[in-house]
Scaffold this motif. Structure first.
Motif, PDB file in Angstrom:
ATOM      1  N   LYS A  39       0.823  -1.224   0.000  1.00  0.00           N
ATOM      2  CA  LYS A  39       0.000   0.000   0.000  1.00  0.00           C
ATOM      3  C   LYS A  39       0.850   1.265   0.000  1.00  0.00           C
ATOM      4  O   LYS A  39       0.376   2.338  -0.361  1.00  0.00           O
ATOM      5  CB  LYS A  39      -0.921  -0.002   1.221  1.00  0.00           C
ATOM      6  CG  LYS A  39      -2.045  -1.013   1.098  1.00  0.00           C
ATOM      7  CD  LYS A  39      -2.978  -0.916   2.287  1.00  0.00           C
ATOM      8  CE  LYS A  39      -4.193  -1.803   2.090  1.00  0.00           C
ATOM      9  NZ  LYS A  39      -4.973  -1.917   3.336  1.00  0.00           N
ATOM     10  N   SER A  40       2.099   1.134   0.440  1.00  0.00           N
ATOM     11  CA  SER A  40       2.946   2.325   0.582  1.00  0.00           C
ATOM     12  C   SER A  40       3.342   2.932  -0.762  1.00  0.00           C
ATOM     13  O   SER A  40       3.956   3.990  -0.816  1.00  0.00           O
ATOM     14  CB  SER A  40       4.201   1.993   1.393  1.00  0.00           C
ATOM     15  OG  SER A  40       5.062   1.166   0.626  1.00  0.00           O
ATOM     16  N   TRP A  41       3.000   2.271  -1.866  1.00  0.00           N
ATOM     17  CA  TRP A  41       3.343   2.813  -3.188  1.00  0.00           C
ATOM     18  C   TRP A  41       2.264   3.758  -3.698  1.00  0.00           C
ATOM     19  O   TRP A  41       2.346   4.276  -4.798  1.00  0.00           O
ATOM     20  CB  TRP A  41       3.553   1.666  -4.181  1.00  0.00           C
ATOM     21  CG  TRP A  41       4.801   0.907  -3.874  1.00  0.00           C
ATOM     22  CD1 TRP A  41       4.913  -0.177  -3.044  1.00  0.00           C
ATOM     23  CD2 TRP A  41       6.114   1.185  -4.356  1.00  0.00           C
ATOM     24  NE1 TRP A  41       6.221  -0.581  -2.984  1.00  0.00           N
ATOM     25  CE2 TRP A  41       6.971   0.233  -3.777  1.00  0.00           C
ATOM     26  CE3 TRP A  41       6.651   2.146  -5.216  1.00  0.00           C
ATOM     27  CZ2 TRP A  41       8.345   0.217  -4.025  1.00  0.00           C
ATOM     28  CZ3 TRP A  41       8.016   2.128  -5.473  1.00  0.00           C
ATOM     29  CH2 TRP A  41       8.850   1.164  -4.878  1.00  0.00           C
ATOM     30  N   GLU A  42       1.234   3.990  -2.901  1.00  0.00           N
ATOM     31  CA  GLU A  42       0.114   4.819  -3.366  1.00  0.00           C
ATOM     32  C   GLU A  42       0.385   6.311  -3.185  1.00  0.00           C
ATOM     33  O   GLU A  42       0.924   6.736  -2.158  1.00  0.00           O
ATOM     34  CB  GLU A  42      -1.146   4.451  -2.582  1.00  0.00           C
ATOM     35  CG  GLU A  42      -2.359   5.149  -3.144  1.00  0.00           C
ATOM     36  CD  GLU A  42      -3.652   4.699  -2.485  1.00  0.00           C
ATOM     37  OE1 GLU A  42      -3.599   3.942  -1.493  1.00  0.00           O
ATOM     38  OE2 GLU A  42      -4.702   5.135  -2.967  1.00  0.00           O
ATOM     39  N   GLY A  43       0.014   7.088  -4.192  1.00  0.00           N
ATOM     40  CA  GLY A  43      -0.037   8.546  -4.092  1.00  0.00           C
ATOM     41  C   GLY A  43       1.247   9.232  -3.662  1.00  0.00           C
ATOM     42  O   GLY A  43       1.202  10.167  -2.858  1.00  0.00           O
ATOM     43  N   LEU A  44       2.377   8.823  -4.184  1.00  0.00           N
ATOM     44  CA  LEU A  44       3.651   9.434  -3.776  1.00  0.00           C
ATOM     45  C   LEU A  44       3.988  10.662  -4.620  1.00  0.00           C
ATOM     46  O   LEU A  44       3.685  10.697  -5.816  1.00  0.00           O
ATOM     47  CB  LEU A  44       4.783   8.406  -3.918  1.00  0.00           C
ATOM     48  CG  LEU A  44       4.664   7.126  -3.082  1.00  0.00           C
ATOM     49  CD1 LEU A  44       5.676   6.089  -3.568  1.00  0.00           C
ATOM     50  CD2 LEU A  44       4.884   7.426  -1.603  1.00  0.00           C
ATOM     51  N   GLU A  45       4.605  11.648  -3.981  1.00  0.00           N
ATOM     52  CA  GLU A  45       5.174  12.772  -4.735  1.00  0.00           C
ATOM     53  C   GLU A  45       6.392  12.224  -5.490  1.00  0.00           C
ATOM     54  O   GLU A  45       6.995  11.225  -5.061  1.00  0.00           O
ATOM     55  CB  GLU A  45       5.660  13.860  -3.770  1.00  0.00           C
ATOM     56  CG  GLU A  45       4.565  14.483  -2.931  1.00  0.00           C
ATOM     57  CD  GLU A  45       3.583  15.302  -3.765  1.00  0.00           C
ATOM     58  OE1 GLU A  45       3.987  15.805  -4.828  1.00  0.00           O
ATOM     59  OE2 GLU A  45       2.418  15.414  -3.341  1.00  0.00           O
ATOM     60  N   THR A  46       6.769  12.906  -6.588  1.00  0.00           N
ATOM     61  CA  THR A  46       7.873  12.408  -7.425  1.00  0.00           C
ATOM     62  C   THR A  46       9.117  12.082  -6.608  1.00  0.00           C
ATOM     63  O   THR A  46       9.709  11.004  -6.755  1.00  0.00           O
ATOM     64  CB  THR A  46       8.227  13.453  -8.511  1.00  0.00           C
ATOM     65  OG1 THR A  46       7.023  13.765  -9.194  1.00  0.00           O
ATOM     66  CG2 THR A  46       9.250  12.925  -9.493  1.00  0.00           C
ATOM     67  N   LEU A  47       9.494  13.002  -5.724  1.00  0.00           N
ATOM     68  CA  LEU A  47      10.717  12.813  -4.954  1.00  0.00           C
ATOM     69  C   LEU A  47      10.633  11.561  -4.067  1.00  0.00           C
ATOM     70  O   LEU A  47      11.591  10.785  -3.959  1.00  0.00           O
ATOM     71  CB  LEU A  47      10.936  14.058  -4.088  1.00  0.00           C
ATOM     72  CG  LEU A  47      12.373  14.340  -3.685  1.00  0.00           C
ATOM     73  CD1 LEU A  47      13.243  14.593  -4.906  1.00  0.00           C
ATOM     74  CD2 LEU A  47      12.427  15.555  -2.747  1.00  0.00           C
ATOM     75  N   ASP A  48       9.480  11.356  -3.460  1.00  0.00           N
ATOM     76  CA  ASP A  48       9.297  10.175  -2.595  1.00  0.00           C
ATOM     77  C   ASP A  48       9.289   8.884  -3.412  1.00  0.00           C
ATOM     78  O   ASP A  48       9.817   7.862  -2.973  1.00  0.00           O
ATOM     79  CB  ASP A  48       7.996  10.292  -1.793  1.00  0.00           C
ATOM     80  CG  ASP A  48       8.086  11.408  -0.753  1.00  0.00           C
ATOM     81  OD1 ASP A  48       9.201  11.629  -0.239  1.00  0.00           O
ATOM     82  OD2 ASP A  48       7.060  12.054  -0.483  1.00  0.00           O
ATOM     83  N   LEU A  49       8.699   8.963  -4.587  1.00  0.00           N
ATOM     84  CA  LEU A  49       8.693   7.790  -5.467  1.00  0.00           C
ATOM     85  C   LEU A  49      10.136   7.437  -5.856  1.00  0.00           C
ATOM     86  O   LEU A  49      10.535   6.273  -5.822  1.00  0.00           O
ATOM     87  CB  LEU A  49       7.859   8.066  -6.719  1.00  0.00           C
ATOM     88  CG  LEU A  49       7.840   6.942  -7.760  1.00  0.00           C
ATOM     89  CD1 LEU A  49       7.173   5.681  -7.206  1.00  0.00           C
ATOM     90  CD2 LEU A  49       7.130   7.379  -9.041  1.00  0.00           C
ATOM     91  N   GLU A  50      10.918   8.467  -6.185  1.00  0.00           N
ATOM     92  CA  GLU A  50      12.317   8.225  -6.588  1.00  0.00           C
ATOM     93  C   GLU A  50      13.116   7.588  -5.449  1.00  0.00           C
ATOM     94  O   GLU A  50      13.896   6.662  -5.662  1.00  0.00           O
ATOM     95  CB  GLU A  50      12.972   9.544  -7.029  1.00  0.00           C
ATOM     96  CG  GLU A  50      12.440  10.044  -8.363  1.00  0.00           C
ATOM     97  CD  GLU A  50      12.968  11.417  -8.751  1.00  0.00           C
ATOM     98  OE1 GLU A  50      12.693  11.861  -9.875  1.00  0.00           O
ATOM     99  OE2 GLU A  50      13.658  12.058  -7.919  1.00  0.00           O
ATOM    100  N   LYS A  51      12.900   8.080  -4.239  1.00  0.00           N
ATOM    101  CA  LYS A  51      13.615   7.515  -3.088  1.00  0.00           C
ATOM    102  C   LYS A  51      13.177   6.074  -2.828  1.00  0.00           C
ATOM    103  O   LYS A  51      13.971   5.207  -2.488  1.00  0.00           O
ATOM    104  CB  LYS A  51      13.364   8.361  -1.836  1.00  0.00           C
ATOM    105  CG  LYS A  51      14.106   9.686  -1.846  1.00  0.00           C
ATOM    106  CD  LYS A  51      13.799  10.463  -0.584  1.00  0.00           C
ATOM    107  CE  LYS A  51      14.388  11.867  -0.652  1.00  0.00           C
ATOM    108  NZ  LYS A  51      13.886  12.712   0.441  1.00  0.00           N
ATOM    109  N   LYS A  52      11.898   5.848  -2.976  1.00  0.00           N
ATOM    110  CA  LYS A  52      11.358   4.506  -2.737  1.00  0.00           C
ATOM    111  C   LYS A  52      11.901   3.506  -3.770  1.00  0.00           C
ATOM    112  O   LYS A  52      12.257   2.380  -3.431  1.00  0.00           O
ATOM    113  CB  LYS A  52       9.837   4.582  -2.826  1.00  0.00           C
ATOM    114  CG  LYS A  52       9.167   3.718  -1.802  1.00  0.00           C
ATOM    115  CD  LYS A  52       7.687   4.005  -1.730  1.00  0.00           C
ATOM    116  CE  LYS A  52       6.959   2.801  -1.197  1.00  0.00           C
ATOM    117  NZ  LYS A  52       7.461   2.278   0.075  1.00  0.00           N
TER     118      LYS A  52
END
Ligand SMILES: [Zn+2]
Length: 319
Positions: free
Chosen positions: A251-264
């Motif tokens: 579930k943690s992959w939902e609705g991330l800002e670009t920067l957070d997605l990149e870090k993830k």
């Protein structure tokens, strides 16, 4: 006398050339190079002049121990995430539902098929590893040059891994056949990012000793698919082999800002999965320092398993 390093490199070269039989039970045909993610509809969206970038092992003949054994390398799209998994007939027939134009990549069946291919590719990688280490173990010319106990441990570890993966493969085969919703899958959409990945990984921290014969079936599937105008992230698990931590992770992959997605993504690629790649132009925007740091982290984490907390390190930070 041939240097041990060159003997090992030769063994590695020979193992790469070895033919493997198709992984479908009962099929005796020779496996072709199957793609974890197909060109049509996916990889072609980010390929540039026929090229992509992936992580590759250094050529053992050229490697010196001061350099990292893994490097980013430009590859042809035909080599992208490919392994000798299935014969031509099975590779075509099994994946036909996701190889069509207008395939619905968000569907449950698409999730199952990508996951199945990822499990089978992982079995192949482990079989290749077993073969390579068995040949090293048996090589007369390496007697006294290698630590046989370590080699034996690696072989046994890989064999255990194959046993787990065989079970995962059978669960997926049954589900692809009957589609009884025994898996949960999540679909997240993001603006297009030139990154692709497809993998299965264990959610169990196996530094805890395993009971004899216990299987490690708590696995997470994750597929990152660059479509023509968006990037899809599919993730999920088998409903009988899950945990709160695994559900939270998916579930943690939902609705991330670009920067957070990149870090993830950086954390995922530095810890759990090495089956990923990116476009040459995205690769050009990464800083040398971040690339070096990334490989270093990947090497440090090579023996760690389980779910990791997202770190602050961002490989995709623009130069
Ligand atoms: Zn076959």
């Amino acid at each position: 006398m041939t240097k041990p390093q060159n003997i090992i490199a030769k063994i590695s070269q020979n193992v790469k050339k070895k033919n493997w039989v198709c992984l479908v039970d009962g099929c005796e045909d020779i496996a072709i190079n199957s793609h974890l993610i197909q060109q049509n509809g996916i990889l072609n969206n980010i390929t540039e002049n026929g090229h992509l970038i992936e992580l590759k092992m250094m050529d053992a003949f050229k490697w010196n121990s001061k350099d990292a054994p893994i490097v980013f390398r430009q590859i042809g799209v035909k080599q992208a995430l490919s392994h000798k998994v299935f014969c031509n007939t099975h590779d075509t027939n099994i994946f036909q539902p996701i190889e069509q134009t207008n395939t619905d990549f968000e569907s449950y069946l698409a999730f199952l098929l990508f996951s199945y291919r990822a499990v089978c590719a992982e079995i192949c990688k482990k079989n290749v590893n077993i073969e390579f280490h068995t040949r090293m173990f048996n090589a007369q010319s390496l007697i006294g040059q290698i630590n046989k106990d370590t080699i034996e441990q690696i072989i046994n570890g890989n064999k255990l891994g194959v046993k787990d993966l065989q079970a995962l493969k059978e669960y997926l085969e049954a589900e692809i056949e009957t589609q009884k919703d025994t898996y949960t899958h999540y679909v997240y959409k993001y603006p297009k990012m030139d990154v692709y990945a497809s993998a299965v990984f264990s959610a169990t921290d196996i530094t805890y000793p395993r009971e004899d014969g216990a299987m490690d079936l708590k696995n997470i599937y994750i597929h990152i698919l660059p479509l023509s105008d968006e990037t899809l992230i599919l993730t999920g698990f088998h409903n009988e082999h899950t945990s709160d931590e695994m559900i939270d992770f998916c579930k943690s992959w939902e609705g991330l800002e670009t920067l957070d997605l990149e870090k993830k993504l950086t954390t995922l690629f530095a810890t759990n999965i090495e089956n990923w790649g990116l476009s040459p132009s995205l690769f050009d925007t990464l800083s040398e320092k971040n690339k070096t740091d990334y490989i270093k982290k990947l090497m440090e984490n090579v023996n760690d398993f389980g779910i990791f907390k997202t770190s602050d390190f961002n490989l995709f930070e623009q130069k």
